[in-house]
Design a protein around this motif. Structure first.
Motif, short mmCIF file in Angstrom:
data_model
loop_
_atom_site.label_atom_id
_atom_site.label_comp_id
_atom_site.label_asym_id
_atom_site.label_seq_id
_atom_site.Cartn_x
_atom_site.Cartn_y
_atom_site.Cartn_z
N MET A 115 0.87 -1.18 0.00
CA MET A 115 0.00 0.00 0.00
C MET A 115 0.90 1.22 0.00
N GLU A 116 1.27 1.71 -1.15
CA GLU A 116 2.32 2.71 -1.29
C GLU A 116 1.90 4.05 -0.71
N TYR A 117 2.83 4.68 0.01
CA TYR A 117 2.60 6.00 0.58
C TYR A 117 3.13 7.06 -0.38
N TRP A 140 -9.13 -1.66 -3.74
CA TRP A 140 -7.69 -1.78 -3.52
C TRP A 140 -7.45 -2.36 -2.12
N PRO A 141 -7.67 -3.66 -1.93
CA PRO A 141 -7.42 -4.28 -0.63
C PRO A 141 -5.94 -4.53 -0.42
N ALA A 142 -5.55 -4.58 0.85
CA ALA A 142 -4.14 -4.82 1.17
C ALA A 142 -4.01 -5.53 2.50
N ILE A 143 -3.00 -6.40 2.56
CA ILE A 143 -2.54 -7.04 3.79
C ILE A 143 -1.06 -6.70 3.87
N TRP A 144 -0.66 -5.92 4.86
CA TRP A 144 0.68 -5.36 4.81
C TRP A 144 1.19 -5.07 6.21
N MET A 145 2.43 -4.57 6.28
CA MET A 145 3.07 -4.30 7.57
C MET A 145 3.86 -2.99 7.49
N GLU A 197 8.53 -0.74 4.52
CA GLU A 197 7.15 -1.21 4.39
C GLU A 197 7.19 -2.59 3.75
N ILE A 198 6.38 -3.51 4.25
CA ILE A 198 6.29 -4.86 3.73
C ILE A 198 4.87 -5.09 3.24
N ASP A 199 4.69 -5.15 1.93
CA ASP A 199 3.38 -5.44 1.36
C ASP A 199 3.29 -6.93 1.08
N ILE A 200 2.54 -7.64 1.91
CA ILE A 200 2.35 -9.07 1.72
C ILE A 200 1.40 -9.32 0.56
N LEU A 201 0.37 -8.48 0.46
CA LEU A 201 -0.65 -8.68 -0.57
C LEU A 201 -1.29 -7.35 -0.94
N GLU A 202 -1.32 -7.05 -2.22
CA GLU A 202 -2.16 -5.98 -2.76
C GLU A 202 -2.85 -6.50 -4.00
N HIS A 203 -4.06 -5.99 -4.23
CA HIS A 203 -4.84 -6.38 -5.41
C HIS A 203 -5.64 -5.17 -5.83
N GLY A 216 -8.72 -3.75 -8.39
CA GLY A 216 -9.88 -4.30 -9.06
C GLY A 216 -9.85 -4.25 -10.57
N PHE A 217 -9.09 -3.31 -11.14
CA PHE A 217 -9.04 -3.23 -12.60
C PHE A 217 -8.19 -4.33 -13.21
N ASP A 218 -7.46 -5.06 -12.38
CA ASP A 218 -6.57 -6.13 -12.86
C ASP A 218 -6.84 -7.38 -12.03
N GLU A 219 -8.08 -7.86 -12.10
CA GLU A 219 -8.52 -8.92 -11.21
C GLU A 219 -7.71 -10.20 -11.40
N GLY A 220 -7.33 -10.79 -10.27
CA GLY A 220 -6.61 -12.05 -10.29
C GLY A 220 -5.11 -11.93 -10.19
N ARG A 221 -4.59 -10.72 -10.34
CA ARG A 221 -3.14 -10.52 -10.27
C ARG A 221 -2.82 -9.89 -8.91
N ILE A 222 -2.12 -10.63 -8.05
CA ILE A 222 -1.76 -10.11 -6.73
C ILE A 222 -0.31 -9.69 -6.73
N HIS A 223 0.04 -8.83 -5.77
CA HIS A 223 1.36 -8.20 -5.76
C HIS A 223 1.93 -8.19 -4.35
N SER A 224 3.25 -8.37 -4.26
CA SER A 224 4.00 -8.16 -3.02
C SER A 224 5.16 -7.23 -3.32
N THR A 225 5.40 -6.29 -2.41
CA THR A 225 6.42 -5.27 -2.65
C THR A 225 7.14 -4.94 -1.34
N MET A 226 8.43 -4.67 -1.44
CA MET A 226 9.19 -4.13 -0.31
C MET A 226 9.57 -2.69 -0.62
N HIS A 227 9.38 -1.82 0.34
CA HIS A 227 9.72 -0.40 0.18
C HIS A 227 10.81 -0.01 1.16
N ASN A 228 11.77 0.77 0.71
CA ASN A 228 12.80 1.33 1.58
C ASN A 228 13.45 2.49 0.83
#
Length: 455
Positions: A1-3, A295-300, A330-336, A338-350
């Motif tokens: 969930m990018e800031y 734009w749901p997210a499971i993150w840290m 930031e640790i993004d475990i899951l982002e999705h 709606g315009f790209d249904e079915g494609r999930i994303h994980s990202t590390m930010h620093n």
């Protein structure tokens, strides 16, 4: 969930102080922590068009000296320049390209996941190179457009995984079929299902079995006005309409109900100060919402938000401008989205690698039923690496390069965040439908673990 363009706030630190006498804080692990090596599950890896290569995450890629399958019409291309967005830029310099690319690899029958690695070396615009991916005769990814899929960038790595590939004839068949331009592939990794180490000890959990409000000894409500971050449209509330426990699930519900004069409302809850973790395993079993604009997210996020901030104005000012993000991580475990249904994303930010310098490290996975069924989203975190999973498929790894906090701020406690945003800089890039609401993210449980030997 990018800031993106974030106005950083002091509310997290204040909340930690206010709640400290009632918190259950997970003990910090010792740095001798170890975990199962995901490389042990690899059965085949190839550097398409290139030489043998040992990657930063311990994968040994074989040279692409094999005879290509019948029907293949590819040739080798070597890119010039530097590939961004990866800890292994040289792996992406070589590729096979062609109207059709066909790999056939003898393997034992069973269930596998396939990770595909790409980098666009020619085009700077989306739509110039588009192709589909077929595995075992089934179309598993309808369209790959690397520039579009990698945030509008060329010369930047893009990794996407396909889970649950069933092999029954002793030969794995992977085909790339061009629709526009030529198909392209830089590397392929095939894995057996990941086996979770039995040494994990459950330390913190919420099963959401009691109907009503969330357990406030475990969770905090974030009460935010629209556009506080990422140009998102929702107002975050603590109303039961937006967040509640019901039928054995946590329900986070985004609504178009004009609450307090704002078109959209939703919820965002955090475990800050009540379930913080330094190294371990996080599990969240969830079903995601669909729909244009979700734009749901499971993150840290770090529980000490300013841990690696280098400059701040008045630290008591809620609207202070700091570089706490991305510095503190930031640790993004899951982002999705709606315009790209079915494609999930994980990202590390620093500080070293985030979207503004085009070096952001991320991975994707295509699984069409994430909005129809529950899946287990998990992350394993040690002092040396972070690995992210859906069910038993690893789809992203981030390795500690030991170059300092700028690339590894992940040595402090982090906490879990669950939310649905509406619209925003990413979720709303293709617009927001006004006739689909309400939309729910259902969460069966959240569990945090550490190694038994360290608890």
């Amino acid at each position: 969930m990018e800031y993106r363009n974030m106005l950083l706030v002091a509310s997290t630190s204040l909340l930690l102080a206010a709640c400290s006498q009632h918190t259950f804080k997970i003990p910090e692990a010792q740095t001798q922590h170890h975990q199962a090596n995901p490389s042990d599950q690899i059965v085949w890896a190839i550097n398409s068009g290139g030489d043998a290569y040992l990657s930063s995450d311990g994968i040994q890629y074989q040279a692409d000296a094999i005879k290509m399958a019948s029907g293949d019409a590819s040739h080798v291309v070597i890119a010039k320049g530097t590939i961004l967005g990866t800890q292994d830029p040289n792996l992406y310099l070589s590729s096979r390209q062609g109207e059709t690319i066909a790999y056939q690899q003898p393997l034992a029958n069973g269930t596998y996941s396939v990770t595909l690695r790409f980098a666009e070396d020619q085009w700077t615009q989306e739509g110039k190179r588009q192709f589909s991916v077929w595995i075992e005769g089934q179309q598993r990814i309808p369209v790959i457009d690397v520039v579009n899929d990698r945030d509008g960038r060329n010369m930047t790595s893009y990794d996407i995984s396909v889970p649950n590939v069933e092999l029954e004839d002793g030969q794995l068949n992977i085909d790339f079929k061009a629709a526009t331009g030529k198909a392209s592939i830089s590397a392929i990794v095939v894995r057996k299902p990941y086996q979770v180490d039995k040494d994990w000890q459950l330390l913190w959990q919420d099963e959401f079995n009691q109907d009503g409000r969330v357990d406030e000894t475990k969770w905090n409500y974030e009460l935010w006005a629209p556009k506080r971050v990422n140009e998102e449209l929702q107002r975050y509330t603590d109303r039961s309409e937006n967040v509640r426990q019901q039928g054995g699930n946590l329900i986070i519900e985004a609504r178009r109900d004009f609450f307090q004069g704002d078109e959209y409302s939703s919820a965002r809850i955090t475990s800050a100060g009540k379930g913080d973790l330094l190294y371990g395993r996080v599990e969240v079993r969830a079903k995601l919402p669909d729909g244009l604009g979700t734009w749901p997210a499971i993150w840290m996020m770090p529980s000490d938000f300013d841990a690696y901030a280098e400059s701040c104005e008045d630290p008591t000012d809620e609207q202070k401008l700091c570089n706490s993000w991305p510095n503190s991580g930031e640790i993004d475990i899951l982002e999705h989205v709606g315009f790209d249904e079915g494609r999930i994303h994980s990202t590390m930010h620093n500080k070293a690698f985030f979207w503004k310098n085009f070096k952001q490290r991320k991975g994707a996975l295509y699984e069409p039923d994430v909005t129809h069924n529950f899946h287990l989203y998990a992350m394993e975190w040690s002092p040396e690496r972070i690995d992210v999973f859906i069910d038993d498929t690893l789809y992203f790894s981030y390795i500690n390069d030991h170059q300092g906090w700028q690339s590894w701020p992940f040595d402090k406690p982090f906490h879990v965040i669950l939310n649905i945003a509406v619209g925003g800089g990413w979720g709303g890039i293709k617009g927001v439908a006004d006739d689909i609401w309400p939309k729910q993210m259902l969460i069966d449980y959240v569990r945090l673990y550490q190694k038994k030997s360290l608890t």
